[in-house]
Design a protein around this motif. Structure first.
Motif, PDB file in Angstrom:
ATOM      1  N   UNK A  82     -10.556   7.452  -2.011  1.00  0.00           N
ATOM      2  CA  UNK A  82      -9.373   6.890  -2.667  1.00  0.00           C
ATOM      3  C   UNK A  82      -8.415   7.993  -3.114  1.00  0.00           C
ATOM      4  N   UNK A  83      -8.949   9.071  -3.689  1.00  0.00           N
ATOM      5  CA  UNK A  83      -8.092  10.166  -4.134  1.00  0.00           C
ATOM      6  C   UNK A  83      -7.467  10.904  -2.958  1.00  0.00           C
ATOM      7  N   UNK A  84      -8.205  11.063  -1.867  1.00  0.00           N
ATOM      8  CA  UNK A  84      -7.618  11.692  -0.687  1.00  0.00           C
ATOM      9  C   UNK A  84      -6.477  10.846  -0.121  1.00  0.00           C
ATOM     10  N   UNK A  85      -6.609   9.523  -0.196  1.00  0.00           N
ATOM     11  CA  UNK A  85      -5.490   8.652   0.203  1.00  0.00           C
ATOM     12  C   UNK A  85      -4.313   8.854  -0.738  1.00  0.00           C
ATOM     13  N   UNK A  86      -4.594   8.965  -2.024  1.00  0.00           N
ATOM     14  CA  UNK A  86      -3.522   9.132  -3.017  1.00  0.00           C
ATOM     15  C   UNK A  86      -2.721  10.403  -2.763  1.00  0.00           C
ATOM     16  N   UNK A  87      -3.391  11.499  -2.470  1.00  0.00           N
ATOM     17  CA  UNK A  87      -2.672  12.771  -2.322  1.00  0.00           C
ATOM     18  C   UNK A  87      -1.933  12.884  -0.996  1.00  0.00           C
ATOM     19  N   UNK A  88      -2.195  11.963  -0.080  1.00  0.00           N
ATOM     20  CA  UNK A  88      -1.481  11.980   1.200  1.00  0.00           C
ATOM     21  C   UNK A  88      -0.529  10.800   1.348  1.00  0.00           C
ATOM     22  N   UNK A  89      -0.463   9.933   0.339  1.00  0.00           N
ATOM     23  CA  UNK A  89       0.373   8.741   0.416  1.00  0.00           C
ATOM     24  C   UNK A  89       1.855   9.101   0.427  1.00  0.00           C
ATOM     25  N   UNK A  90       2.559   8.567   1.386  1.00  0.00           N
ATOM     26  CA  UNK A  90       4.017   8.709   1.451  1.00  0.00           C
ATOM     27  C   UNK A  90       4.608   7.434   0.870  1.00  0.00           C
ATOM     28  N   UNK A  91       5.062   7.513  -0.364  1.00  0.00           N
ATOM     29  CA  UNK A  91       5.567   6.325  -1.037  1.00  0.00           C
ATOM     30  C   UNK A  91       6.989   5.996  -0.599  1.00  0.00           C
ATOM     31  N   UNK A  92       7.335   4.740  -0.819  1.00  0.00           N
ATOM     32  CA  UNK A  92       8.695   4.282  -0.530  1.00  0.00           C
ATOM     33  C   UNK A  92       9.614   4.781  -1.642  1.00  0.00           C
ATOM     34  N   UNK A  93      10.686   5.448  -1.272  1.00  0.00           N
ATOM     35  CA  UNK A  93      11.656   5.906  -2.259  1.00  0.00           C
ATOM     36  C   UNK A  93      11.205   7.161  -2.977  1.00  0.00           C
ATOM     37  N   UNK A  94      12.132   7.761  -3.687  1.00  0.00           N
ATOM     38  CA  UNK A  94      11.874   8.992  -4.432  1.00  0.00           C
ATOM     39  C   UNK A  94      11.551   8.652  -5.879  1.00  0.00           C
ATOM     40  N   UNK A  95      10.613   9.363  -6.421  1.00  0.00           N
ATOM     41  CA  UNK A  95      10.272   9.238  -7.827  1.00  0.00           C
ATOM     42  C   UNK A  95       9.947  10.647  -8.316  1.00  0.00           C
TER      43      UNK A  95
ATOM     44  N   UNK B  87       0.785  -1.236   0.000  1.00  0.00           N
ATOM     45  CA  UNK B  87       0.000   0.000   0.000  1.00  0.00           C
ATOM     46  C   UNK B  87       0.820   1.291   0.000  1.00  0.00           C
ATOM     47  N   UNK B  88       2.158   1.177   0.006  1.00  0.00           N
ATOM     48  CA  UNK B  88       2.995   2.375   0.085  1.00  0.00           C
ATOM     49  C   UNK B  88       3.937   2.548  -1.104  1.00  0.00           C
ATOM     50  N   UNK B  89       3.677   1.850  -2.175  1.00  0.00           N
ATOM     51  CA  UNK B  89       4.547   1.941  -3.348  1.00  0.00           C
ATOM     52  C   UNK B  89       4.030   2.992  -4.322  1.00  0.00           C
ATOM     53  N   UNK B  90       4.863   3.329  -5.299  1.00  0.00           N
ATOM     54  CA  UNK B  90       4.427   4.234  -6.358  1.00  0.00           C
ATOM     55  C   UNK B  90       3.282   3.582  -7.138  1.00  0.00           C
TER      56      UNK B  90
END
Length: 185
Positions: free
Chosen positions: A108-121, A80-83
């Motif tokens: 779902x979109x509110x989760x997307x805009x607050x998601x802290x993904x693993x690694x930089x992209x 749940x935390x990947x790009x």
């Protein structure tokens, strides 16, 4: 070496191979073949998140949004935390909206805009811009005009941030351009 380090595989016994073929089928509009290739990738490795994501995109393009939602949710369960999860949340939102679940789409979109993904992209700000833009449209369609204006403003802010890292005018519009290029050689 290139294929292995970038997630591409020329080995038909690895899930990446049929999943990448599915991307090509998607680009060519051969949705049924793409879904079939995703099913093969999933049979090889059910934990390969990209296969579930690609399958969801294909199903959505086939207007089978109920089935797409199942694939997108499976992709999110894997990591749940990947790009890929970020892209999945955005696409899940659209399928939810198309099935009449505007509240689920907004969530779902509110989760997307607050998601802290693993690694930089470097694409993250542009993905967030896309999510905010979709959020603005859904808010507008549901009569939430002030929320729509705020989401649209954030979309523009993230678009500007993204362009500092990534020149979108020189890249193909498809998120699968690199895969297509690799397998077209």
């Amino acid at each position: 070496a290139f294929a292995e380090q970038d997630g591409y595989s020329d080995d038909p016994n690895r899930a990446e191979y049929p999943a990448n073929l599915a991307v090509l089928y998607h680009k060519e509009g051969r949705l049924a073949k793409g879904i079939e290739a995703c099913d093969k990738a999933i049979a090889l490795d059910a934990s390969y998140q990209d296969a579930w994501f690609i399958k969801g995109c294909l199903l959505s393009d086939y207007h089978k949004d109920d089935e797409a939602i199942i694939s997108f949710k499976k992709a999110l369960e894997i990591n749940p935390n990947s790009v890929t999860a970020l892209k999945t949340l955005i696409n899940l939102a659209l399928s939810l909206f198309f099935t009449g679940d505007a509240d689920g789409a907004i969530e779902s979109l509110n989760k997307a805009v607050t998601l802290k993904t693993e690694g930089f992209n470097p694409m993250l700000p542009l993905m967030w811009a896309n999510a905010y833009y979709d959020l603005a449209l859904i808010y507008r369609r549901t009569g939430k005009i002030e929320e729509s204006k705020e989401a649209f403003k954030k979309s523009l802010e993230n678009q500007e941030k993204g362009e500092l890292f990534y020149d979108v005018r020189k890249e193909a519009t498809s998120p699968y351009a690199a895969v297509f290029e690799h397998y077209s050689k």
